[in-house]
Design an enzyme around this catalytic site. Structure first.
Site, mmCIF file in Angstrom:
data_model
loop_
_atom_site.group_PDB
_atom_site.id
_atom_site.type_symbol
_atom_site.label_atom_id
_atom_site.label_comp_id
_atom_site.label_asym_id
_atom_site.label_seq_id
_atom_site.Cartn_x
_atom_site.Cartn_y
_atom_site.Cartn_z
ATOM 1 N N SER A 139 -39.396 34.168 57.543
ATOM 2 C CA SER A 139 -38.809 34.966 56.474
ATOM 3 C C SER A 139 -39.831 35.214 55.376
ATOM 4 O O SER A 139 -40.587 34.306 55.017
ATOM 5 C CB SER A 139 -37.605 34.242 55.867
ATOM 6 O OG SER A 139 -36.594 34.031 56.829
ATOM 7 N N SER A 140 -39.869 36.428 54.843
ATOM 8 C CA SER A 140 -40.747 36.797 53.746
ATOM 9 C C SER A 140 -42.199 36.505 54.130
ATOM 10 O O SER A 140 -42.713 37.094 55.068
ATOM 11 C CB SER A 140 -40.312 36.066 52.471
ATOM 12 O OG SER A 140 -40.951 36.586 51.328
ATOM 13 N N SER A 141 -42.882 35.603 53.440
ATOM 14 C CA SER A 141 -44.249 35.259 53.827
ATOM 15 C C SER A 141 -44.295 34.764 55.272
ATOM 16 O O SER A 141 -45.239 35.054 56.014
ATOM 17 C CB SER A 141 -44.806 34.187 52.891
ATOM 18 O OG SER A 141 -46.086 33.772 53.285
#
Length: 288
Positions: A139-141
């Site tokens: 998720s995200s990074s």
């Protein structure tokens, strides 16, 4: 469609949220670890003779422990019998390195991606994990690093599911990978041609002619950290890598307000747009 385990991520979104997570085992030595990653693992009981493996990557400022606490992969691991690996990066505000050339090119050492791939090799050698059933999510990074790993080590992973990120290679050459050091154009949804995005992936493993991991990409329309146009850019990238055209949208799938974007026959690439959903980890997709 995608393999049963990968497609069942949708089931995980409905069932795992709110269930009690399990204790993780700290692993101190899994091989070369040039960037000082930490790893915790969860082993279902009973452990299958040749288990699947899911490597799950947290967002910036979080850790592997926190990512598990948010998403409860361990609950689903007990139900289906896979080993769950929860790495943590301690650098750049706990953001995964998706800017350093060493992290973006196959065969380079000294990067977080090298440590991650050694975790996979450790699970295969120590627990007889099935090398054909290695999966990745983030998720995200963690999504951004998942994109990179699929480009850099396409022959290692069977499939990947990623959430709220931007295309592989977008931060190549940037000063860093954290919100304070990264090029803000990527988070804003920088537009490039399909060919440019695909070349960023192909350049991570020059000369590779094999298949790439089957892919699901999720993004919320209300994401204010990594803006929603990144969904289109990431799908543009991977549809070119897979050489599969957009086929159709399926509305209210898997939930009301969600749209499934089908590419080709859906066996290689799926996109999911979530109306009104912001920047999130897996748990935040649960609307039940």
């Amino acid at each position: 469609m995608l393999t049963a385990l990968t497609a069942s991520v949708v089931t995980l979104l409905c069932t795992a949220n709110g269930a009690a997570s399990r204790d993780l085992t700290f692993i101190s030595d899994w091989g070369e670890n040039p960037s000082g990653l930490e790893m915790r693992a969860y082993f279902p009981d009973p452990l299958p003779e040749s288990p699947d493996v899911i490597l799950a990557l947290h967002a910036c400022s979080l850790s592997g422990i926190q990512y598990e606490e948010e998403n409860n992969y361990t609950v689903y691991a007990d139900e289906t019998g896979f080993i769950a690996l929860f790495p943590s990066t301690l650098n750049q505000g706990n953001c995964w390195d998706v800017a350093n050339p060493d992290s973006l090119t196959c065969g380079s050492g000294g990067s977080g991606s090298a440590g991650l791939i050694n975790m996979i090799q450790w699970s295969i050698s120590e627990y007889n994990a099935d090398p054909a059933r290695i999966f990745f999510t983030g998720s995200s990074s963690g999504c951004m690093m998942t994109n990179v790993m699929c480009g850099k080590y396409p022959d290692v992973f069977a499939a990947a599911s990623r959430y709220s990120g931007f295309p592989a290679g977008c931060l190549a050459g940037a000063a860093g990978s954290s919100p304070g050091t990264a090029d803000p154009a990527c988070a804003l949804g920088e537009a490039r041609s399909s060919e440019e995005w695909a070349q960023a992936v192909w350049g991570m493993y020059p000369g590779y002619n094999g298949t790439y991991p089957r892919t699901m990409i999720w993004h919320g329309t209300a994401d204010e950290m990594v803006l929603y146009p990144n969904l289109a850019e990431t799908l543009k990238q991977w549809s070119t890598v897979f050489d599969v055209p957009f086929t159709k949208n399926v509305t209210d799938d898997p939930y009301p307000g969600y749209t499934k974007m089908l590419y080709g026959d859906g066996t290689q690439l799926l996109g999911y747009s979530a109306e009104g959903v912001g920047h999130m980890s897996l748990q935040m997709w649960n609307r039940s």
